[in-house]
Design an enzyme around this catalytic site. Structure first.
Site, PDB file in Angstrom:
ATOM      1  N   HIS A  67       1.223  -0.717  -0.074  1.00 56.16           N
ATOM      2  CA  HIS A  67      -0.005   0.282   0.144  1.00 56.16           C
ATOM      3  C   HIS A  67       0.934   1.075   0.461  1.00 56.16           C
ATOM      4  O   HIS A  67       1.366   1.182   0.826  1.00 56.16           O
ATOM      5  CB  HIS A  67      -0.600  -0.140   1.313  1.00 56.16           C
ATOM      6  CG  HIS A  67      -2.255   1.031   1.079  1.00 56.16           C
ATOM      7  ND1 HIS A  67      -2.177   1.899   1.434  1.00 56.16           N
ATOM      8  CD2 HIS A  67      -3.198   0.859   0.880  1.00 56.16           C
ATOM      9  CE1 HIS A  67      -2.934   3.123   1.051  1.00 56.16           C
ATOM     10  NE2 HIS A  67      -4.334   2.056   0.904  1.00 56.16           N
TER      11      HIS A  67
ATOM     12  N   ASP B  76      -7.953  -5.062  -0.090  1.00 57.95           N
ATOM     13  CA  ASP B  76      -8.517  -5.892  -1.221  1.00 57.95           C
ATOM     14  C   ASP B  76      -8.237  -7.131  -1.037  1.00 57.95           C
ATOM     15  O   ASP B  76      -8.485  -7.888  -1.904  1.00 57.95           O
ATOM     16  CB  ASP B  76      -7.985  -5.140  -3.249  1.00 57.95           C
ATOM     17  CG  ASP B  76      -8.709  -4.068  -3.316  1.00 57.95           C
ATOM     18  OD1 ASP B  76      -9.558  -4.353  -2.452  1.00 57.95           O
ATOM     19  OD2 ASP B  76      -7.607  -3.371  -3.278  1.00 57.95           O
TER      20      ASP B  76
HETATM   21  N1  ACO Z   1       4.150  -7.623  -5.010  1.00 62.97           N
HETATM   22  C1  ACO Z   1       5.615  -7.613  -5.442  1.00 62.97           C
HETATM   23  N2  ACO Z   1       5.786  -5.947  -4.799  1.00 62.97           N
HETATM   24  C2  ACO Z   1       5.943  -5.727  -4.302  1.00 62.97           C
HETATM   25  C3  ACO Z   1       4.452  -4.799  -4.521  1.00 62.97           C
HETATM   26  C4  ACO Z   1       3.412  -6.580  -4.574  1.00 62.97           C
HETATM   27  N3  ACO Z   1       2.658  -6.280  -4.299  1.00 62.97           N
HETATM   28  N4  ACO Z   1       4.378  -3.829  -4.048  1.00 62.97           N
HETATM   29  C5  ACO Z   1       5.448  -3.538  -3.734  1.00 62.97           C
HETATM   30  N5  ACO Z   1       6.367  -3.774  -4.386  1.00 62.97           N
HETATM   31  C6  ACO Z   1       7.385  -3.628  -4.107  1.00 62.97           C
HETATM   32  C7  ACO Z   1       7.886  -3.159  -5.880  1.00 62.97           C
HETATM   33  O1  ACO Z   1       8.388  -3.662  -6.512  1.00 62.97           O
HETATM   34  C8  ACO Z   1       8.644  -2.800  -4.508  1.00 62.97           C
HETATM   35  O2  ACO Z   1      10.427  -2.953  -4.749  1.00 62.97           O
HETATM   36  P1  ACO Z   1      11.721  -2.178  -5.444  1.00 62.97           P
HETATM   37  O3  ACO Z   1      12.257  -0.973  -4.274  1.00 62.97           O
HETATM   38  O4  ACO Z   1      12.927  -3.436  -5.274  1.00 62.97           O
HETATM   39  O5  ACO Z   1      11.705  -1.918  -6.101  1.00 62.97           O
HETATM   40  C9  ACO Z   1       8.273  -2.165  -3.911  1.00 62.97           C
HETATM   41  O6  ACO Z   1       8.012  -2.868  -3.116  1.00 62.97           O
HETATM   42  C10 ACO Z   1       7.857  -0.776  -3.300  1.00 62.97           C
HETATM   43  O7  ACO Z   1       6.927  -0.423  -4.221  1.00 62.97           O
HETATM   44  P2  ACO Z   1       6.568   0.117  -5.187  1.00 62.97           P
HETATM   45  O8  ACO Z   1       5.437  -0.016  -6.167  1.00 62.97           O
HETATM   46  O9  ACO Z   1       6.750   1.699  -5.597  1.00 62.97           O
HETATM   47  O10 ACO Z   1       5.421   1.208  -4.577  1.00 62.97           O
HETATM   48  P3  ACO Z   1       3.696   2.329  -4.344  1.00 62.97           P
HETATM   49  O11 ACO Z   1       3.633   2.883  -3.187  1.00 62.97           O
HETATM   50  O12 ACO Z   1       4.086   2.761  -5.871  1.00 62.97           O
HETATM   51  O13 ACO Z   1       2.244   1.086  -4.676  1.00 62.97           O
HETATM   52  C11 ACO Z   1       0.821  -0.072  -4.844  1.00 62.97           C
HETATM   53  C12 ACO Z   1       1.821   0.291  -3.778  1.00 62.97           C
HETATM   54  C13 ACO Z   1       0.442   0.237  -5.783  1.00 62.97           C
HETATM   55  C14 ACO Z   1      -0.432  -0.510  -3.647  1.00 62.97           C
HETATM   56  C15 ACO Z   1       1.831  -1.621  -4.777  1.00 62.97           C
HETATM   57  O14 ACO Z   1       1.691  -2.495  -3.403  1.00 62.97           O
HETATM   58  C16 ACO Z   1       0.934  -2.457  -5.522  1.00 62.97           C
HETATM   59  O15 ACO Z   1       0.617  -2.562  -7.349  1.00 62.97           O
HETATM   60  N6  ACO Z   1       0.148  -3.695  -4.892  1.00 62.97           N
HETATM   61  C17 ACO Z   1      -0.606  -4.623  -5.667  1.00 62.97           C
HETATM   62  C18 ACO Z   1      -1.945  -4.111  -5.928  1.00 62.97           C
HETATM   63  C19 ACO Z   1      -2.783  -3.490  -5.059  1.00 62.97           C
HETATM   64  O16 ACO Z   1      -3.053  -4.807  -4.022  1.00 62.97           O
HETATM   65  N7  ACO Z   1      -3.929  -2.351  -5.241  1.00 62.97           N
HETATM   66  C20 ACO Z   1      -4.397  -2.266  -4.542  1.00 62.97           C
HETATM   67  C21 ACO Z   1      -3.776  -1.168  -3.060  1.00 62.97           C
HETATM   68  S1  ACO Z   1      -5.298  -0.530  -2.144  1.00 62.97           S
HETATM   69  C22 ACO Z   1      -6.437   0.577  -3.246  1.00 62.97           C
HETATM   70  O17 ACO Z   1      -5.889   0.652  -3.811  1.00 62.97           O
HETATM   71  C23 ACO Z   1      -7.692   0.023  -2.142  1.00 62.97           C
END
Ligand code: ACO
Length: 427
Positions: free
Chosen positions: A306, A363
Protein backbone atom coordinates in the site's frame (compact mmCIF):
# COMPACT_ATOMS: atom_id res chain seq x y z
CA UNK A 1 9.77 23.40 16.03
CA UNK A 2 10.73 26.10 13.56
CA UNK A 3 7.76 27.38 11.56
CA UNK A 4 9.95 27.94 8.49
CA UNK A 5 11.78 25.66 6.07
CA UNK A 6 14.82 27.00 4.24
CA UNK A 7 15.93 25.95 0.78
CA UNK A 8 19.40 26.87 -0.43
CA UNK A 9 20.21 26.77 -4.13
CA UNK A 10 22.57 28.64 -6.46
CA UNK A 11 23.81 30.87 -3.67
CA UNK A 12 20.29 32.04 -2.67
CA UNK A 13 18.15 31.15 0.31
CA UNK A 14 14.39 30.77 0.14
CA UNK A 15 12.10 30.55 3.15
CA UNK A 16 8.79 28.70 3.23
CA UNK A 17 6.17 28.51 5.96
CA UNK A 18 5.61 25.13 7.60
CA UNK A 19 2.01 24.07 8.13
CA UNK A 20 0.88 21.63 10.79
CA UNK A 21 -2.30 19.57 10.77
CA UNK A 22 -4.46 18.66 13.77
CA UNK A 23 -2.66 15.31 14.04
CA UNK A 24 0.72 17.10 13.94
CA UNK A 25 1.44 16.19 10.36
CA UNK A 26 3.91 18.70 8.97
CA UNK A 27 4.16 20.07 5.45
CA UNK A 28 6.20 22.76 3.71
CA UNK A 29 3.96 25.29 2.02
CA UNK A 30 5.72 25.90 -1.29
CA UNK A 31 3.07 28.09 -2.92
CA UNK A 32 5.68 30.83 -3.48
CA UNK A 33 8.47 28.49 -4.70
CA UNK A 34 8.21 29.12 -8.43
CA UNK A 35 7.53 32.81 -8.06
CA UNK A 36 10.57 33.37 -5.85
CA UNK A 37 13.07 30.87 -7.24
CA UNK A 38 11.84 29.90 -10.72
CA UNK A 39 11.98 26.24 -9.65
CA UNK A 40 9.28 23.63 -9.23
CA UNK A 41 9.25 20.34 -7.31
CA UNK A 42 9.36 16.98 -9.09
CA UNK A 43 7.47 14.16 -7.41
CA UNK A 44 6.04 11.53 -9.81
CA UNK A 45 3.21 9.61 -8.17
CA UNK A 46 2.91 12.46 -5.62
CA UNK A 47 4.60 10.31 -2.97
CA UNK A 48 5.66 13.43 -1.01
CA UNK A 49 3.10 15.92 -2.19
CA UNK A 50 0.08 17.13 -0.27
CA UNK A 51 -2.52 18.32 -2.78
CA UNK A 52 -4.85 19.93 -0.25
CA UNK A 53 -5.79 20.43 3.38
CA UNK A 54 -8.69 18.17 4.26
CA UNK A 55 -10.82 17.55 7.34
CA UNK A 56 -12.46 14.29 6.25
CA UNK A 57 -10.23 11.28 6.85
CA UNK A 58 -7.06 10.78 8.84
CA UNK A 59 -4.75 7.88 8.29
CA UNK A 60 -1.37 7.04 9.70
CA UNK A 61 0.33 4.38 7.63
CA UNK A 62 3.09 3.69 10.15
CA UNK A 63 0.66 3.07 13.02
CA UNK A 64 -2.15 1.53 10.95
CA UNK A 65 -4.70 4.19 11.98
CA UNK A 66 -7.77 5.09 9.91
CA UNK A 67 -10.42 7.53 11.13
CA UNK A 68 -13.37 9.14 9.40
CA UNK A 69 -14.02 12.64 10.84
CA UNK A 70 -12.15 11.56 13.99
CA UNK A 71 -14.00 8.27 14.54
CA UNK A 72 -11.98 5.04 14.48
CA UNK A 73 -12.76 2.76 11.54
CA UNK A 74 -13.01 -0.18 13.98
CA UNK A 75 -15.84 1.58 15.88
CA UNK A 76 -17.69 2.65 12.75
CA UNK A 77 -17.45 -0.82 11.19
CA UNK A 78 -18.90 -2.37 14.34
CA UNK A 79 -21.40 0.21 15.56
CA UNK A 80 -22.65 2.32 12.64
CA UNK A 81 -24.42 1.53 9.40
CA UNK A 82 -23.38 2.65 5.92
CA UNK A 83 -25.90 5.47 5.61
CA UNK A 84 -24.82 6.97 8.96
CA UNK A 85 -21.19 6.78 7.83
CA UNK A 86 -22.08 8.39 4.49
CA UNK A 87 -23.77 11.28 6.34
CA UNK A 88 -20.77 11.57 8.67
CA UNK A 89 -18.26 11.71 5.82
CA UNK A 90 -20.23 14.16 3.72
CA UNK A 91 -21.55 16.53 6.38
CA UNK A 92 -18.95 16.13 9.13
CA UNK A 93 -20.99 14.81 12.08
CA UNK A 94 -22.79 11.58 12.91
CA UNK A 95 -26.50 12.17 12.24
CA UNK A 96 -29.04 12.10 15.05
CA UNK A 97 -32.16 9.98 14.53
CA UNK A 98 -34.10 12.84 12.95
CA UNK A 99 -31.29 13.83 10.55
CA UNK A 100 -30.73 10.24 9.50
CA UNK A 101 -34.44 9.69 8.92
CA UNK A 102 -34.69 12.83 6.80
CA UNK A 103 -31.57 11.91 4.79
CA UNK A 104 -32.99 8.46 4.08
CA UNK A 105 -36.47 9.79 3.20
CA UNK A 106 -34.95 12.37 0.83
CA UNK A 107 -32.89 9.62 -0.81
CA UNK A 108 -35.94 7.37 -1.19
CA UNK A 109 -37.81 10.24 -2.83
CA UNK A 110 -35.11 10.48 -5.53
CA UNK A 111 -34.52 6.77 -6.02
CA UNK A 112 -35.99 6.47 -9.50
CA UNK A 113 -33.83 6.40 -12.60
CA UNK A 114 -35.29 7.61 -15.87
CA UNK A 115 -36.66 4.70 -17.96
CA UNK A 116 -34.69 6.04 -20.93
CA UNK A 117 -31.50 5.04 -19.09
CA UNK A 118 -32.49 1.43 -19.72
CA UNK A 119 -31.96 2.02 -23.44
CA UNK A 120 -28.40 3.08 -22.70
CA UNK A 121 -27.62 0.08 -20.54
CA UNK A 122 -29.25 -2.24 -23.05
CA UNK A 123 -26.89 -0.85 -25.70
CA UNK A 124 -23.92 -2.44 -23.93
CA UNK A 125 -22.92 -5.98 -24.85
CA UNK A 126 -23.33 -8.45 -21.99
CA UNK A 127 -19.56 -8.95 -22.06
CA UNK A 128 -18.90 -5.28 -21.15
CA UNK A 129 -16.95 -4.88 -17.91
CA UNK A 130 -19.30 -3.61 -15.18
CA UNK A 131 -16.90 -0.79 -14.24
CA UNK A 132 -17.04 0.62 -17.77
CA UNK A 133 -20.82 0.33 -17.70
CA UNK A 134 -21.08 2.01 -14.28
CA UNK A 135 -18.81 4.87 -15.25
CA UNK A 136 -20.79 5.45 -18.48
CA UNK A 137 -24.15 5.28 -16.71
CA UNK A 138 -23.01 7.75 -14.06
CA UNK A 139 -21.96 10.11 -16.82
CA UNK A 140 -25.20 9.50 -18.72
CA UNK A 141 -27.19 10.50 -15.61
CA UNK A 142 -26.07 14.07 -16.27
CA UNK A 143 -28.24 14.18 -19.40
CA UNK A 144 -31.29 13.37 -17.26
CA UNK A 145 -30.33 15.75 -14.44
CA UNK A 146 -28.87 18.64 -16.44
CA UNK A 147 -29.10 21.45 -13.87
CA UNK A 148 -25.61 22.34 -12.69
CA UNK A 149 -25.19 22.60 -8.94
CA UNK A 150 -25.01 26.08 -7.47
CA UNK A 151 -22.29 25.33 -4.94
CA UNK A 152 -22.95 28.60 -3.15
CA UNK A 153 -26.29 27.14 -2.09
CA UNK A 154 -26.12 24.42 0.59
CA UNK A 155 -29.66 23.44 -0.45
CA UNK A 156 -28.67 22.86 -4.11
CA UNK A 157 -25.58 20.98 -2.99
CA UNK A 158 -27.68 18.80 -0.66
CA UNK A 159 -30.17 18.08 -3.40
CA UNK A 160 -27.42 16.92 -5.83
CA UNK A 161 -25.88 14.73 -3.12
CA UNK A 162 -29.21 13.10 -2.29
CA UNK A 163 -29.91 12.49 -5.98
CA UNK A 164 -26.68 10.61 -6.58
CA UNK A 165 -26.89 8.70 -3.26
CA UNK A 166 -30.36 7.60 -4.41
CA UNK A 167 -29.67 6.71 -8.03
CA UNK A 168 -26.22 5.16 -7.73
CA UNK A 169 -27.41 1.92 -6.02
CA UNK A 170 -29.92 1.49 -8.87
CA UNK A 171 -27.09 1.81 -11.41
CA UNK A 172 -24.96 -0.66 -9.43
CA UNK A 173 -27.83 -3.15 -9.33
CA UNK A 174 -28.66 -2.68 -13.01
CA UNK A 175 -25.01 -3.15 -13.96
CA UNK A 176 -25.03 -6.55 -12.27
CA UNK A 177 -28.49 -7.54 -13.52
CA UNK A 178 -27.50 -6.73 -17.09
CA UNK A 179 -24.49 -9.02 -16.73
CA UNK A 180 -26.67 -11.79 -15.31
CA UNK A 181 -29.48 -11.38 -17.84
CA UNK A 182 -32.01 -10.32 -15.18
CA UNK A 183 -34.73 -7.68 -15.72
CA UNK A 184 -33.85 -4.15 -14.62
CA UNK A 185 -36.01 -3.35 -11.62
CA UNK A 186 -36.45 -0.52 -9.14
CA UNK A 187 -35.98 -0.54 -5.39
CA UNK A 188 -38.26 -1.07 -2.43
CA UNK A 189 -38.56 2.03 -0.29
CA UNK A 190 -39.80 0.13 2.74
CA UNK A 191 -36.28 -1.20 3.23
CA UNK A 192 -33.03 0.20 4.61
CA UNK A 193 -30.43 1.61 2.21
CA UNK A 194 -28.18 -1.47 2.10
CA UNK A 195 -31.09 -3.97 2.27
CA UNK A 196 -32.64 -2.22 -0.71
CA UNK A 197 -29.35 -2.32 -2.63
CA UNK A 198 -29.08 -6.05 -1.99
CA UNK A 199 -32.67 -6.71 -2.98
CA UNK A 200 -32.27 -4.68 -6.18
CA UNK A 201 -29.19 -6.74 -7.04
CA UNK A 202 -30.48 -10.19 -6.21
CA UNK A 203 -34.30 -10.25 -6.52
CA UNK A 204 -35.27 -12.93 -9.02
CA UNK A 205 -38.38 -12.25 -11.12
CA UNK A 206 -39.90 -15.63 -10.24
CA UNK A 207 -38.92 -15.86 -6.58
CA UNK A 208 -39.76 -14.12 -3.35
CA UNK A 209 -36.78 -12.15 -2.02
CA UNK A 210 -35.73 -13.26 1.46
CA UNK A 211 -33.43 -11.01 3.46
CA UNK A 212 -30.52 -12.61 5.30
CA UNK A 213 -29.19 -10.50 8.19
CA UNK A 214 -25.68 -12.00 8.03
CA UNK A 215 -25.41 -11.06 4.35
CA UNK A 216 -26.72 -7.52 4.86
CA UNK A 217 -24.45 -6.87 7.85
CA UNK A 218 -21.42 -8.16 5.94
CA UNK A 219 -22.24 -5.96 2.95
CA UNK A 220 -22.83 -2.97 5.23
CA UNK A 221 -19.43 -3.47 6.84
CA UNK A 222 -17.65 -3.83 3.50
CA UNK A 223 -19.22 -0.60 2.26
CA UNK A 224 -18.18 1.25 5.44
CA UNK A 225 -14.59 0.01 5.20
CA UNK A 226 -14.34 1.27 1.62
CA UNK A 227 -16.16 4.56 2.20
CA UNK A 228 -13.13 6.87 2.23
CA UNK A 229 -9.36 6.81 2.20
CA UNK A 230 -8.25 10.43 1.82
CA UNK A 231 -6.24 11.40 -1.28
CA UNK A 232 -6.05 8.05 -3.11
CA UNK A 233 -5.99 7.85 -6.91
CA UNK A 234 -9.76 7.90 -7.51
CA UNK A 235 -10.51 10.54 -4.87
CA UNK A 236 -7.74 12.77 -6.21
CA UNK A 237 -9.28 12.25 -9.66
CA UNK A 238 -12.71 13.32 -8.39
CA UNK A 239 -11.16 16.41 -6.79
CA UNK A 240 -9.09 17.37 -9.81
CA UNK A 241 -11.96 16.90 -12.29
CA UNK A 242 -14.26 18.82 -9.95
CA UNK A 243 -11.66 21.58 -9.62
CA UNK A 244 -12.39 22.58 -13.23
CA UNK A 245 -15.98 23.11 -11.98
CA UNK A 246 -17.16 20.03 -13.88
CA UNK A 247 -20.30 18.78 -12.13
CA UNK A 248 -20.58 16.22 -9.34
CA UNK A 249 -21.76 13.34 -11.57
CA UNK A 250 -19.01 13.99 -14.17
CA UNK A 251 -16.38 14.06 -11.41
CA UNK A 252 -17.72 10.80 -9.95
CA UNK A 253 -17.71 9.12 -13.36
CA UNK A 254 -14.01 9.99 -13.70
CA UNK A 255 -13.36 8.65 -10.19
CA UNK A 256 -14.97 5.33 -11.15
CA UNK A 257 -12.60 5.02 -14.12
CA UNK A 258 -9.61 5.71 -11.86
CA UNK A 259 -10.80 3.11 -9.36
CA UNK A 260 -11.06 0.46 -12.09
CA UNK A 261 -7.28 -0.05 -12.43
CA UNK A 262 -5.74 -3.19 -10.88
CA UNK A 263 -3.27 -1.12 -8.86
CA UNK A 264 -6.23 0.56 -7.14
CA UNK A 265 -9.81 -0.75 -6.67
CA UNK A 266 -9.48 -3.30 -9.46
CA UNK A 267 -7.13 -5.20 -7.15
CA UNK A 268 -10.07 -6.96 -5.45
CA UNK A 269 -10.97 -8.72 -8.70
CA UNK A 270 -7.27 -9.37 -9.43
CA UNK A 271 -6.77 -10.90 -5.95
CA UNK A 272 -9.52 -13.44 -6.41
CA UNK A 273 -8.34 -14.34 -9.89
CA UNK A 274 -4.82 -14.77 -8.50
CA UNK A 275 -6.02 -16.98 -5.61
CA UNK A 276 -8.03 -19.08 -8.05
CA UNK A 277 -4.98 -19.41 -10.31
CA UNK A 278 -2.86 -20.53 -7.34
CA UNK A 279 -5.48 -23.10 -6.33
CA UNK A 280 -5.85 -24.36 -9.91
CA UNK A 281 -2.08 -24.69 -10.11
CA UNK A 282 -2.07 -27.06 -7.12
CA UNK A 283 -1.80 -24.46 -4.35
CA UNK A 284 1.97 -23.92 -4.54
CA UNK A 285 2.22 -20.46 -2.94
CA UNK A 286 6.03 -20.47 -3.13
CA UNK A 287 5.93 -20.52 -6.91
CA UNK A 288 3.81 -17.35 -6.99
CA UNK A 289 5.93 -15.75 -4.28
CA UNK A 290 8.99 -16.32 -6.44
CA UNK A 291 7.24 -14.72 -9.41
CA UNK A 292 6.25 -11.70 -7.28
CA UNK A 293 9.86 -11.20 -6.18
CA UNK A 294 11.36 -11.67 -9.64
CA UNK A 295 12.14 -8.21 -11.03
CA UNK A 296 12.00 -9.59 -14.59
CA UNK A 297 8.43 -10.75 -14.03
CA UNK A 298 5.66 -8.14 -14.00
CA UNK A 299 3.56 -10.29 -11.64
CA UNK A 300 2.79 -8.70 -8.28
CA UNK A 301 1.16 -10.28 -5.29
CA UNK A 302 -2.23 -8.65 -5.66
CA UNK A 303 -3.77 -7.39 -2.42
CA UNK A 304 -0.32 -6.80 -0.94
CA UNK A 305 1.39 -3.48 -0.39
CA UNK A 306 0.00 0.00 0.00
CA UNK A 307 1.25 3.47 -0.79
CA UNK A 308 0.53 4.66 2.74
CA UNK A 309 0.21 1.64 5.08
CA UNK A 310 3.66 0.38 5.98
CA UNK A 311 2.72 -1.60 9.09
CA UNK A 312 -0.74 -3.05 8.55
CA UNK A 313 -3.95 -1.97 6.88
CA UNK A 314 -6.58 -1.79 9.67
CA UNK A 315 -9.30 -2.58 7.12
CA UNK A 316 -7.56 -5.84 6.16
CA UNK A 317 -7.42 -6.83 9.83
CA UNK A 318 -11.18 -6.33 10.22
CA UNK A 319 -11.90 -8.15 6.96
CA UNK A 320 -9.74 -11.17 7.74
CA UNK A 321 -11.81 -11.73 10.90
CA UNK A 322 -15.04 -10.95 9.02
CA UNK A 323 -14.19 -13.47 6.27
CA UNK A 324 -13.95 -16.24 8.87
CA UNK A 325 -17.18 -15.15 10.56
CA UNK A 326 -19.27 -14.61 7.43
CA UNK A 327 -18.23 -17.89 5.82
CA UNK A 328 -18.86 -19.65 9.14
CA UNK A 329 -22.30 -18.05 9.62
CA UNK A 330 -23.32 -18.84 6.05
CA UNK A 331 -21.96 -22.38 6.35
CA UNK A 332 -19.63 -21.92 3.38
CA UNK A 333 -16.35 -23.75 3.09
CA UNK A 334 -14.19 -21.99 0.55
CA UNK A 335 -10.75 -23.44 -0.20
CA UNK A 336 -9.77 -19.99 -1.53
CA UNK A 337 -9.80 -18.66 2.05
CA UNK A 338 -7.21 -21.29 3.00
CA UNK A 339 -5.07 -20.36 -0.01
CA UNK A 340 -5.28 -16.68 1.03
CA UNK A 341 -4.30 -17.42 4.64
CA UNK A 342 -1.43 -19.64 3.49
CA UNK A 343 -0.18 -16.97 1.12
CA UNK A 344 -0.40 -14.26 3.78
CA UNK A 345 1.58 -16.40 6.24
CA UNK A 346 4.36 -17.11 3.74
CA UNK A 347 4.53 -13.47 2.61
CA UNK A 348 4.66 -12.05 6.14
CA UNK A 349 7.70 -14.23 6.90
CA UNK A 350 9.48 -13.55 3.62
CA UNK A 351 12.39 -11.08 3.78
CA UNK A 352 11.45 -9.46 0.43
CA UNK A 353 8.02 -8.50 1.82
CA UNK A 354 9.26 -7.73 5.35
CA UNK A 355 11.99 -5.40 4.05
CA UNK A 356 9.59 -3.50 1.80
CA UNK A 357 6.88 -3.39 4.48
CA UNK A 358 4.33 -5.11 2.24
CA UNK A 359 1.22 -6.22 4.14
CA UNK A 360 -2.22 -7.41 3.01
CA UNK A 361 -4.39 -4.45 2.03
CA UNK A 362 -8.18 -4.00 2.12
CA UNK A 363 -8.59 -5.93 -1.13
CA UNK A 364 -6.87 -9.10 0.03
CA UNK A 365 -9.85 -10.49 1.95
CA UNK A 366 -12.77 -8.42 0.60
CA UNK A 367 -13.15 -10.58 -2.53
CA UNK A 368 -13.53 -13.73 -0.48
CA UNK A 369 -16.46 -12.15 1.37
CA UNK A 370 -18.02 -10.76 -1.83
CA UNK A 371 -17.79 -14.25 -3.30
CA UNK A 372 -19.47 -15.76 -0.23
CA UNK A 373 -22.28 -13.21 -0.70
CA UNK A 374 -22.79 -14.49 -4.26
CA UNK A 375 -21.43 -11.37 -5.97
CA UNK A 376 -19.74 -12.17 -9.30
CA UNK A 377 -16.00 -11.45 -9.49
CA UNK A 378 -16.38 -8.78 -12.18
CA UNK A 379 -18.71 -6.86 -9.84
CA UNK A 380 -16.19 -6.61 -6.98
CA UNK A 381 -14.79 -3.24 -8.05
CA UNK A 382 -18.33 -1.95 -8.62
CA UNK A 383 -19.06 -2.81 -4.97
CA UNK A 384 -15.93 -0.87 -3.99
CA UNK A 385 -17.27 2.11 -5.99
CA UNK A 386 -20.61 1.81 -4.17
CA UNK A 387 -18.77 1.99 -0.85
CA UNK A 388 -16.48 4.83 -1.96
CA UNK A 389 -19.37 6.98 -3.22
CA UNK A 390 -19.83 9.02 0.01
CA UNK A 391 -16.07 9.58 0.27
CA UNK A 392 -15.89 10.93 -3.26
CA UNK A 393 -18.92 13.15 -2.61
CA UNK A 394 -17.42 14.43 0.65
CA UNK A 395 -14.17 15.37 -1.08
CA UNK A 396 -15.92 17.01 -4.02
CA UNK A 397 -18.06 19.05 -1.59
CA UNK A 398 -15.11 20.02 0.58
CA UNK A 399 -13.04 21.04 -2.44
CA UNK A 400 -15.83 23.23 -3.85
CA UNK A 401 -16.71 24.78 -0.48
CA UNK A 402 -13.07 25.68 0.13
CA UNK A 403 -12.94 27.31 -3.30
CA UNK A 404 -9.83 25.38 -4.30
CA UNK A 405 -8.08 26.46 -7.51
CA UNK A 406 -8.11 24.30 -10.63
CA UNK A 407 -5.67 21.38 -10.32
CA UNK A 408 -2.90 21.86 -12.82
CA UNK A 409 0.52 20.35 -12.05
CA UNK A 410 3.71 21.50 -13.76
CA UNK A 411 6.37 19.35 -15.45
CA UNK A 412 10.06 19.23 -16.22
CA UNK A 413 10.23 19.15 -20.00
CA UNK A 414 12.70 16.55 -21.34
CA UNK A 415 11.79 16.65 -25.05
CA UNK A 416 13.50 18.14 -28.10
CA UNK A 417 14.72 21.74 -28.10
CA UNK A 418 13.41 24.14 -30.70
CA UNK A 419 14.12 22.88 -34.25
CA UNK A 420 13.12 23.93 -37.76
CA UNK A 421 10.07 22.28 -39.35
CA UNK A 422 11.08 19.24 -41.41
CA UNK A 423 9.44 19.08 -44.84
CA UNK A 424 7.89 15.73 -45.83
CA UNK A 425 10.68 14.80 -48.26
CA UNK A 426 13.25 15.53 -45.55
CA UNK A 427 12.03 13.15 -42.82
N1 ACO B 1 4.15 -7.67 -4.95
C1 ACO B 1 5.50 -7.68 -5.12
N2 ACO B 1 6.29 -6.61 -4.94
C2 ACO B 1 5.70 -5.46 -4.58
C3 ACO B 1 4.30 -5.37 -4.38
C4 ACO B 1 3.53 -6.52 -4.57
N3 ACO B 1 2.21 -6.50 -4.39
N4 ACO B 1 4.00 -4.11 -4.01
C5 ACO B 1 5.14 -3.43 -4.00
N5 ACO B 1 6.18 -4.24 -4.32
C6 ACO B 1 7.60 -3.87 -4.36
C7 ACO B 1 7.96 -3.06 -5.60
O1 ACO B 1 8.36 -3.90 -6.66
C8 ACO B 1 9.06 -2.19 -5.07
O2 ACO B 1 10.23 -2.98 -4.99
P1 ACO B 1 11.70 -2.30 -5.21
O3 ACO B 1 11.85 -1.31 -4.09
O4 ACO B 1 12.63 -3.44 -5.16
O5 ACO B 1 11.64 -1.63 -6.56
C9 ACO B 1 8.65 -1.89 -3.63
O6 ACO B 1 7.83 -3.01 -3.24
C10 ACO B 1 7.83 -0.60 -3.47
O7 ACO B 1 6.72 -0.67 -4.37
P2 ACO B 1 6.13 0.57 -5.15
O8 ACO B 1 5.44 0.08 -6.37
O9 ACO B 1 7.18 1.62 -5.32
O10 ACO B 1 5.09 1.11 -4.09
P3 ACO B 1 3.90 2.08 -4.41
O11 ACO B 1 3.59 2.79 -3.14
O12 ACO B 1 4.19 2.91 -5.62
O13 ACO B 1 2.70 1.10 -4.81
C11 ACO B 1 0.85 -0.37 -4.67
C12 ACO B 1 1.69 0.69 -3.94
C13 ACO B 1 0.43 0.16 -6.05
C14 ACO B 1 -0.41 -0.63 -3.85
C15 ACO B 1 1.69 -1.66 -4.82
O14 ACO B 1 2.06 -2.15 -3.55
C16 ACO B 1 0.97 -2.75 -5.63
O15 ACO B 1 1.05 -2.75 -6.86
N6 ACO B 1 0.24 -3.69 -4.93
C17 ACO B 1 -0.52 -4.70 -5.64
C18 ACO B 1 -1.83 -4.12 -6.15
C19 ACO B 1 -2.83 -3.86 -5.03
O16 ACO B 1 -3.06 -4.70 -4.17
N7 ACO B 1 -3.47 -2.66 -5.09
C20 ACO B 1 -4.50 -2.27 -4.14
C21 ACO B 1 -4.00 -1.15 -3.25
S1 ACO B 1 -5.20 -0.75 -2.04
C22 ACO B 1 -6.35 0.17 -2.85
O17 ACO B 1 -6.09 0.83 -3.83
C23 ACO B 1 -7.69 0.09 -2.36
Amino acid sequence: MSDKAILEFGGSKYEFPVVQGTENEVGIDIKTLRGSSGMITLDPGYKNTGSCESGITFLNGEKGILRYRGYAIEDLAEKADFLEVAFLLIFGELPNQEQLHKFHEDIKHESHVDEEMKKIINGFPKSAHPMGVLSSLTSALIAFNPTSVDVASEEAMYSAIVRIMAKFPVLVAWTMRKKMGLPLEYGDDTMGYVENLHKMMFKRPNKEYKMNRVVIDALDQLLILHADHEQNCSTSTVRIVGSSHAGLFASLSAGISALWGPLHGGANQAVLEMLEAIAADGGDTNKFMAKAKDKNDSFRLMGFGHRVYKNFDPRAKILKKAADEVLGDLGIEDHILDVAKGLEKVALEDQYFVKRKLYPNVDFYSGIIYRALGIPVEMFTVMFAMGRLPGWIAHWREMRLRGEPIGRPRQIYIGENSRPFAAMNNR
